[in-house]
Structures are given as structure tokens and as C-alpha cells.
Design a protein around this motif. Structure first.
Motif, PDB file in Angstrom:
ATOM      1  N   ILE A  35      47.222  39.722  50.933  1.00 19.66           N
ATOM      2  CA  ILE A  35      47.579  39.944  49.532  1.00 19.66           C
ATOM      3  C   ILE A  35      47.651  38.600  48.820  1.00 19.66           C
ATOM      4  O   ILE A  35      48.397  37.712  49.226  1.00 19.66           O
ATOM      5  CB  ILE A  35      48.929  40.673  49.408  1.00 19.66           C
ATOM      6  N   ILE A  76      38.598  52.210  51.185  1.00 20.40           N
ATOM      7  CA  ILE A  76      38.655  51.042  52.074  1.00 20.40           C
ATOM      8  C   ILE A  76      37.890  51.321  53.366  1.00 20.40           C
ATOM      9  O   ILE A  76      37.066  50.515  53.812  1.00 20.40           O
ATOM     10  CB  ILE A  76      40.121  50.674  52.391  1.00 20.40           C
ATOM     11  N   PRO A 123      44.888  41.314  42.780  1.00 22.09           N
ATOM     12  CA  PRO A 123      44.943  41.820  41.403  1.00 22.09           C
ATOM     13  C   PRO A 123      45.274  40.711  40.414  1.00 22.09           C
ATOM     14  O   PRO A 123      45.856  39.688  40.778  1.00 22.09           O
ATOM     15  CB  PRO A 123      46.086  42.840  41.464  1.00 22.09           C
ATOM     16  N   ILE A 162      39.569  43.943  47.262  1.00 19.11           N
ATOM     17  CA  ILE A 162      40.146  44.972  46.400  1.00 19.11           C
ATOM     18  C   ILE A 162      40.756  44.243  45.211  1.00 19.11           C
ATOM     19  O   ILE A 162      41.625  43.386  45.380  1.00 19.11           O
ATOM     20  CB  ILE A 162      41.240  45.780  47.125  1.00 19.11           C
ATOM     21  N   SER A 163      40.285  44.551  44.024  1.00 19.16           N
ATOM     22  CA  SER A 163      40.816  43.886  42.841  1.00 19.16           C
ATOM     23  C   SER A 163      40.659  44.819  41.651  1.00 19.16           C
ATOM     24  O   SER A 163      40.512  46.033  41.825  1.00 19.16           O
ATOM     25  CB  SER A 163      40.111  42.537  42.623  1.00 19.16           C
ATOM     26  N   ASP A 164      40.675  44.274  40.448  1.00 16.84           N
ATOM     27  CA  ASP A 164      40.641  45.111  39.250  1.00 16.84           C
ATOM     28  C   ASP A 164      39.657  44.536  38.236  1.00 16.84           C
ATOM     29  O   ASP A 164      38.482  44.819  38.280  1.00 16.84           O
ATOM     30  CB  ASP A 164      42.048  45.242  38.668  1.00 16.84           C
ATOM     31  N   LEU A 197      44.931  42.813  56.212  1.00 18.38           N
ATOM     32  CA  LEU A 197      44.974  42.795  54.751  1.00 18.38           C
ATOM     33  C   LEU A 197      45.735  41.558  54.289  1.00 18.38           C
ATOM     34  O   LEU A 197      46.869  41.317  54.716  1.00 18.38           O
ATOM     35  CB  LEU A 197      45.662  44.050  54.216  1.00 18.38           C
ATOM     36  N   TYR A 204      40.147  48.638  41.974  1.00 20.38           N
ATOM     37  CA  TYR A 204      41.325  49.504  42.005  1.00 20.38           C
ATOM     38  C   TYR A 204      42.026  49.421  40.656  1.00 20.38           C
ATOM     39  O   TYR A 204      42.682  48.423  40.335  1.00 20.38           O
ATOM     40  CB  TYR A 204      42.247  49.071  43.140  1.00 20.38           C
ATOM     41  N   PHE A 219      51.014  51.235  45.688  1.00 22.77           N
ATOM     42  CA  PHE A 219      50.574  50.572  46.911  1.00 22.77           C
ATOM     43  C   PHE A 219      51.517  50.980  48.032  1.00 22.77           C
ATOM     44  O   PHE A 219      52.706  50.647  48.006  1.00 22.77           O
ATOM     45  CB  PHE A 219      50.615  49.050  46.702  1.00 22.77           C
ATOM     46  N   LEU A 221      42.239  55.462  47.416  1.00 20.78           N
ATOM     47  CA  LEU A 221      42.066  54.060  47.792  1.00 20.78           C
ATOM     48  C   LEU A 221      41.816  53.905  49.288  1.00 20.78           C
ATOM     49  O   LEU A 221      40.954  53.134  49.709  1.00 20.78           O
ATOM     50  CB  LEU A 221      43.306  53.258  47.378  1.00 20.78           C
ATOM     51  N   PHE A 265      43.381  41.702  48.901  1.00 21.45           N
ATOM     52  CA  PHE A 265      43.818  42.424  47.706  1.00 21.45           C
ATOM     53  C   PHE A 265      44.282  41.379  46.710  1.00 21.45           C
ATOM     54  O   PHE A 265      45.265  40.672  46.938  1.00 21.45           O
ATOM     55  CB  PHE A 265      44.954  43.388  48.050  1.00 21.45           C
TER      56      PHE A 265
END
Length: 423
Positions: free
Chosen positions: A268, A362, A234, A306-308, A266, A326, A250, A358, A232
């Protein structure tokens, strides 16, 4: 009236540095000396890192990594590499004498370091994908560019320096950004950091310098055990508040349980400017990667991102692995002019605008493993040959006069007039 007075005062404050830069341009330069400037956070990361490592292998080039962080310079010296903290007498001397300065953002070429580079040629590797709006496109800068005194203010403060060589990663990116930056020569070359993703043989031992070694060990251990790895990552939202858990919903407990069910971990990895702090002690399936650490040597281990609208998205897409976009705060991002609504169709991956969806996204991505084709990445990456670094080194050797005049990268445009014009 007030704005004009403010502009005049800021121009006056910038004049000494501007004058110093032109005086130092007369100092003879050391023919084979290249300085690589650390990005804004001072870390040994991004394209600046890989530019330095590549140049350090050349016996004909003297290269030094200049950083504001003492710990980074110390880490490089421990690895028998040349790093120096700025400001320091040696860093100042090297900046004054270097023939070429290389960086991957604007900030590295501003301030005292930029003033000391008078007469040196400048290479901008850049670091983004072309999705985000950059500061030169902002309404505040556009307002200054519309006024003559505003353009003078930008010029004397060197808000947007002129580069002798500016890399664009694709022709489409060049068409989109060609009037955004100031350069004498624009050239086509991919992001140096992506050679690690497109050519697995490009993996020098020194690539692990600047990474989060502790988290890297966990990633390697879980990968060897057959666990799926999810990252993840962002990008930043606002500079003065926490984002993850507030602006970006989250649920760590729910995610930890989902990771356990899917035999996954996961990781981060936050943007360096994000302020968030987590206590993950209670979550055995979630770990945090140092936000200032280089993730690229480990990026190939992940099964899902998972990013933006981070620049990591088009880079990870080179691996043809699933991506979840996301964007629960999409409306706010558009209102803040972080990117325009028309850019949404360019984003690669499955769009997820709702927090509750979300978790299903996943599970769906890990089980179905949706791939992204290279045709989808072509807008962002012209090359997938692992030779971005080689083209860069060839350009540097040519600019230093170490080889007959030639170019490793294809010229897209040459400009003789680099003045700041009205927006």
C-alpha cells in the motif's frame, strides 16, 4: 463590496514580498548555480529528485537541493550530496544568487522561496498526467480571473508564477493544458522519473535515497522468492478525513487471504497528503510503503497496480502490465470536480466501480496478465527512450550559457505576454 475589500487586503499583504522579488532581481547571479526545490511535502522524490541527481553529475554545474525538511537535508549530506534546509541563512543566500530554479509543482515557487528567486530563471518539470483538474482550473480561481482586482490579487500573490521553461510530456497533453499554465516557453519532454521505467540501465545507486528501504527489502525478498507483487496507490480525496476503508472500501482481511491464495504480496502506497493509518500487524501478506518515500526505483518490480486517477497510472502503463482502476466513489469525484466525466475514456486499465468485484478483478489480472500497449500511453508520454533527463540537462546547460545556444527539448510554444487573463 466585502469581496473587493478582501482582495485589497490580500494584495496589500502580498506587496512586500512582490517588491522584494523585484529588488532581488538586481542582485548578480552566480552563473552556474542551479537550485532544485523540493515538492510540497519536502521529500527527496519525484522529478525534482531526478533533476537534482542528473545535475549533480555535471562538473560544470553547482546544484543544491532546497527542502523544508531537516531530515531530508541531513540524508543528502550523509550521501555526500548537497542539501539545505529552508529557511536557513545558506538556503536564503543560494536562492538569492541562483541562476536557475527547478521544481515540479507550484508550491515550491510560492512564499518566501519564490520571493527570493527574483531574477532567476524558473523551470517547471510538473508532476501530473493531465487527467486531474488542477487548481488553476477551479471555479474559485476562474471567479478571480473574471475580475480585474481578482487578477491583480493572483498576480501579486504569485498564485500562478510565470516559468521560463515548462515541460509538457506529450503533444496531446499540451493541447489540453496549454492555456492552464503561465510560461514563456513550452517544451516537449517526458517526466524525468520515468527514465527508470523505460531504460533499465538508468539506475544510479543514489536513486535509492529517499525510498522506504525497509519495505524495499521486503519487496526484493518476495520478488526473489517468486511471489507476485501488487501495489495499491490511490491519490488523495479530501484533506480532512480518512479515505481508505471509509470512502474507498477496503477489506484488509479478505485481501490478505486472497494474497495468500495467489502467492502474492500487496504493498500500500498512499498519497503524501492522505491521513490514513493502518495496523497491518495481523496481515502477513500486506505491507505499507512510506507515503513520503519515492516508489519509482521499485515500481518495475510490481506485477499489478490498483489505483484510480493517480498520475502513477500512465507511468506504470509504460511497463505494459495490468492495471485496475478502482473508483468506488466515482460519483463523488465528479461532483467535486476532480476530473470531468469525459476524461473517463482516457483512463488506462480495467475499471472497477464496485468493492465486491475488486477481488475477482485482482485474481483475473494476475492470472491473465492483461497488457497495455504503448499506443495507449502515447497520449500521456511522447517518449519512451529513457532520455528525458538528458534533454533536461541539455536545456539547463543551454540556459546557463555553458554550451552554444541549443535546446535539448522541442519547443511547442513561445509566449511574450504572460499576464493573467480572464478565464
Amino acid at each position: 463590496m466585502f469581496q473587493t475589500v478582501s482582495d485589497i487586503l490580500k494584495i496589500a499583504a502580498a506587496l512586500p514580498g512582490y517588491a522584494l522579488m523585484h529588488v532581488l532581481a538586481r542582485i548578480p547571479k552566480k552563473r552556474n548555480l542551479v537550485i532544485v526545490l523540493a515538492p510540497k511535502n519536502g521529500a527527496f522524490v519525484d522529478n525534482a529528485k531526478y533533476a537534482y541527481l542528473a545535475l549533480a553529475e555535471s562538473p560544470e554545474i553547482e546544484v543544491c537541493y532546497v527542502t523544508p525538511k531537516r531530515a531530508v537535508a541531513t540524508e543528502l549530506k550523509a550521501a555526500q550530496l548537497d542539501g539545505v534546509r529552508m529557511p536557513s541563512p545558506r538556503a536564503i543566500w543560494l536562492l538569492m544568487r541562483c541562476a536557475i530554479a527547478v521544481g515540479c509543482d507550484y508550491e515550491a515557487f510560492r512564499g518566501l522561496s519564490g520571493n527570493l528567486l527574483g531574477g532567476a530563471k524558473r523551470i517547471q518539470l510538473w508532476h501530473g498526467s493531465g487527467i486531474k483538474n488542477v487548481s488553476v482550473d477551479s471555479p474559485n480561481v476562474a471567479h478571480l480571473r473574471h475580475r480585474r482586482i481578482g487578477r491583480l490579487r493572483l498576480e501579486f500573490k504569485r498564485k500562478f508564477p510565470v516559468f521560463d521553461l515548462f515541460y509538457f510530456p506529450s503533444r496531446i497533453n499540451f493541447e489540453k493544458r496549454k492555456n492552464t499554465f503561465r510560461y514563456r516557453r513550452a517544451a516537449l519532454n517526458g517526466l524525468l522519473r520515468n527514465d527508470l521505467l523505460t531504460d533499465t540501465s538508468v539506475r544510479p545507486a543514489t536513486a535509492l535515497i529517499g525510498t522506504d528501504l525497509k519495505c524495499g527489502e521486503r519487496i526484493g525478498k518476495d520478488k526473489a522468492a517468486g511471489r507476485r507483487l501488487v501495489i495499491f496507490a490511490p491519490t488523495w480525496r479530501t484533506m480532512d478525513r480518512y479515505d481508505v476503508g471509509e470512502r474507498i472500501p477496503f477489506d484488509f482481511a479478505r485481501l490478505n487471504k486472497l494474497m495468500e491464495t495467489l502467492s502474492s504480496t500487496l504493498v500500500i502506497k498512499l498519497h503524501p497528503t492522505m491521513r490514513d493509518h493502518f495496523d497491518l500487524a495481523a496481515f502477513s501478506n500486506i505491507v505499507e510503503y512510506d507515503r513520503h518515500g519515492d516508489i519509482y526505483p521499485l515500481l518495475g518490480a510490481f506485477d499489478l497496480m490498483i489505483s484510480d486517477f493517480s498520475s502513477l497510472i500512465p507511468d506504470f502503463a509504460l511497463l505494459s502490465r495490468p492495471i485496475i482502476l478502482y473508483l468506488p466513489d466515482l460519483g463523488s469525484l465528479i461532483a467535486e470536480d476532480r476530473f470531468s466525466p469525459s476524461e473517463l475514456d482516457r483512463f488506462m486499465g480495467d475499471r472497477c466501480l464496485d468493492h465486491d468485484r475488486l477481488y475477482d478483478a485482482i485474481e483475473d489480472a494476475l492470472l491473465k496478465h492483461k497488457k497495455i500497449s504503448f499506443t495507449q500511453t502515447a497520449e500521456f508520454h511522447e517518449f519512451k527512450d529513457g532520455l528525458n533527463t538528458a534533454r533536461f540537462v541539455s536545456d539547463v546547460e543551454s540556459m546557463l550559457g555553458l554550451v552554444p545556444s541549443r535546446s535539448g527539448s522541442e519547443t511547442l510554444a513561445v509566449r511574450h505576454d504572460t499576464r493573467i487573463t480572464a478565464a
